[in-house]
Design an enzyme around this catalytic site. Structure first.
Site, mmCIF file in Angstrom:
data_model
loop_
_atom_site.group_PDB
_atom_site.id
_atom_site.type_symbol
_atom_site.label_atom_id
_atom_site.label_comp_id
_atom_site.label_asym_id
_atom_site.label_seq_id
_atom_site.Cartn_x
_atom_site.Cartn_y
_atom_site.Cartn_z
ATOM 1 N NE ARG A 51 -1.201 2.102 2.844
ATOM 2 C CZ ARG A 51 -0.553 2.762 3.353
ATOM 3 N NH1 ARG A 51 0.283 3.978 2.995
ATOM 4 N NH2 ARG A 51 0.140 2.413 4.840
ATOM 5 C CB ALA A 82 -0.349 10.722 1.686
ATOM 6 C CD GLU A 135 2.119 10.486 4.552
ATOM 7 O OE1 GLU A 135 1.517 11.617 4.804
ATOM 8 O OE2 GLU A 135 2.861 9.957 3.393
#
Ligand code: FAD
Length: 394
Positions: free
Chosen positions: A97, A253, A374
């Site tokens: 992913r 994202a 992230e």
């Protein structure tokens, strides 16, 4: 008494009724790909620190690279379809992913959103077709949660910019054909962050691999070393100046990650249900024990609520109404629940829970990275804390 067939999570949430035919088809296509093409190799790839580059053309053929972007050879999927696809990929492995997230949200999106028409035409169709692999260089050894303190500098010299600095922890850097690198341009007293497209082959651009990760082992992670790397002036992204450039990519994202993590959680949940139904102790399957059921039920409740949250925010995103704070909420909530589910499943598998023969320890270890990258869990807490109280605690 003969035990009944267990209810699936999808049946518990009745999620299919909330999806369009197209969304279900995309989910089921990616689900099949992951089960047939990835899962048989998942443990070996993790053990050997290998990314399956041979699968990239198949991933591109499903329209998953830059999937939610419009035009330039991209599939233009809605946000929910994209999210469902990412969850299926992460059911396979967070590394799989991550590759898709980085290519679409972190490398293609900045070019699509902030690039010139020439840049879009030059790079995006080839990136959608996986003829060019991209990465995103923001983090540095001394600048992680605080990217504004980056040291990488770009100096204008005639018709080119000269870039110097080091980027750290860059997903796909070792296999990339180009990097979107964020650097500070000094303009007199001030300096501003700009995005640069740096192509492989540029003198002074290197991407050494970071080995020895105990998490995301099937994802190639590297540094980007820029040693007076000279890029033409046309390679600066003209449409954005400042930290909002990279931050807007991260919002894209993070939205995808909040779906993806649900896939890892579901894989752990299913492994725990299957295992505890088979494993007999004290004369009964451990799934028939109340303490085990409590953990299964807690996992199911967490995952189901995370799915509904992601779907709701996916619909909001498709309506153009989602905010970065909502994305932070979803990332923190869903990665947190996935990590808790992975740890519970790890325990429920007993000693076997630490073997790569089962998917659980791999997901549990992978999710440690997803928790950090992230925006760390703490950073999202601070974003939400600021929004909910009006006080900035950074
Ligand atoms: P730090 O920022 O040093 O944080 C250390 C600790 O301090 C954390 O717990 C953090 O939450 C906490 N902290 C920091 N500031 C505060 C504060 N104000 N208040 C309270 N606590 C605080 N980066 C890229 O640019 N591109 C990529 O493709 C990429 N891929 C990655 C892949 C992997 C496998 C990993 C592990 C990382 C990747 N990253 C990438 C980097 C990632 O985004 C950073 O690791 C992350 O932002 C955290 O930065 P750091 O590691 O420097 O930790």
């Amino acid at each position: 008494m003969t035990p009944q067939e267990p209810l699936s999570l999808d049946a518990l949430t009745a999620i299919d009724g909330l999806l369009t035919d197209e969304e279900r088809i995309i989910r089921d296509t990616v689900r099949r790909f992951v089960r047939e093409r990835y899962l048989p190799r998942a443990a070996e790839l993790f053990a050997k620190e290998q990314f399956p580059e041979d699968l990239i053309p198949e991933i591109a053929a499903m329209g998953l690279l830059g999937a939610s972007l419009q035009g330039y050879g991209c599939a233009g999927m809605n946000a929910v379809s994209y999210g469902l696809a990412l969850a299926e990929l992460e059911y396979g492995d967070s590394g799989l992913r991550s590759f898709v997230s980085v290519q679409g949200s972190l490398a293609m999106y900045p070019i699509w959103r902030f690039g010139s028409e020439e840049q879009k035409n030059k790079y995006l169709p080839k990136m959608a077709a996986a003829e060019l692999i991209g990465c995103f260089g923001l983090t540095e050894p001394d600048a992680g949660s605080d990217p504004g303190s980056m040291k990488t500098r770009a100096r204008l010299d005639g018709d080119s910019y000269v870039l110097t600095g080091t980027k750290m922890w860059i997903t796909s850097a070792p296999i990339c054909d180009l990097a979107v690198v964020w650097a500070k341009v000094d303009d007199g007293d001030a300096s501003s962050i700009r995005g640069f497209i740096v192509e492989r082959g540029t003198k002074g651009f290197e991407t050494p691999t970071i080995h020895g990760k105990m998490s995301l082992r099937a994802s190639p992670t590297g540094e980007i070393v820029l040693n007076e790397a000279r890029v033409p002036k046309e390679n600066v992204l003209p449409g954005v100046v400042g930290l909002k450039g990279p931050l807007s990519c991260l919002t894209q994202a993070r939205f995808g990650i909040s779906w993806g993590a649900l896939g890892a959680a579901r894989a752990c949940y299913e492994a725990a249900v299957a295992y505890t139904r088979e494993r007999v102790q004290f004369g009964k399957p451990v799934a028939a024990k109340q303490l085990v059921q409590e953990q299964i039920v807690e996992m199911a409740m967490d995952i189901a609520k995370g799915q509904i949250l992601a779907l709701h925010y996916g619909r909001l995103k498709d309506a153009g109404a989602i905010t970065p704070v909502q994305v932070s909420f979803c990332k923190k909530n869903n990665v947190g629940l996935a990590l808790r589910a992975a740890r519970k499943a790890r325990g429920l598998l007993g000693g076997n829970g630490i073997l790569l023969d089962y998917p659980v320890i791999r997901h549990a270890l992978n999710l440690e990275s997803v928790y950090t990258y992230e925006g760390t869990d703490e950073v999202h807490t601070l974003i939400l804390g600021n929004a909910l109280t009006g006080h900035n605690a950074f």
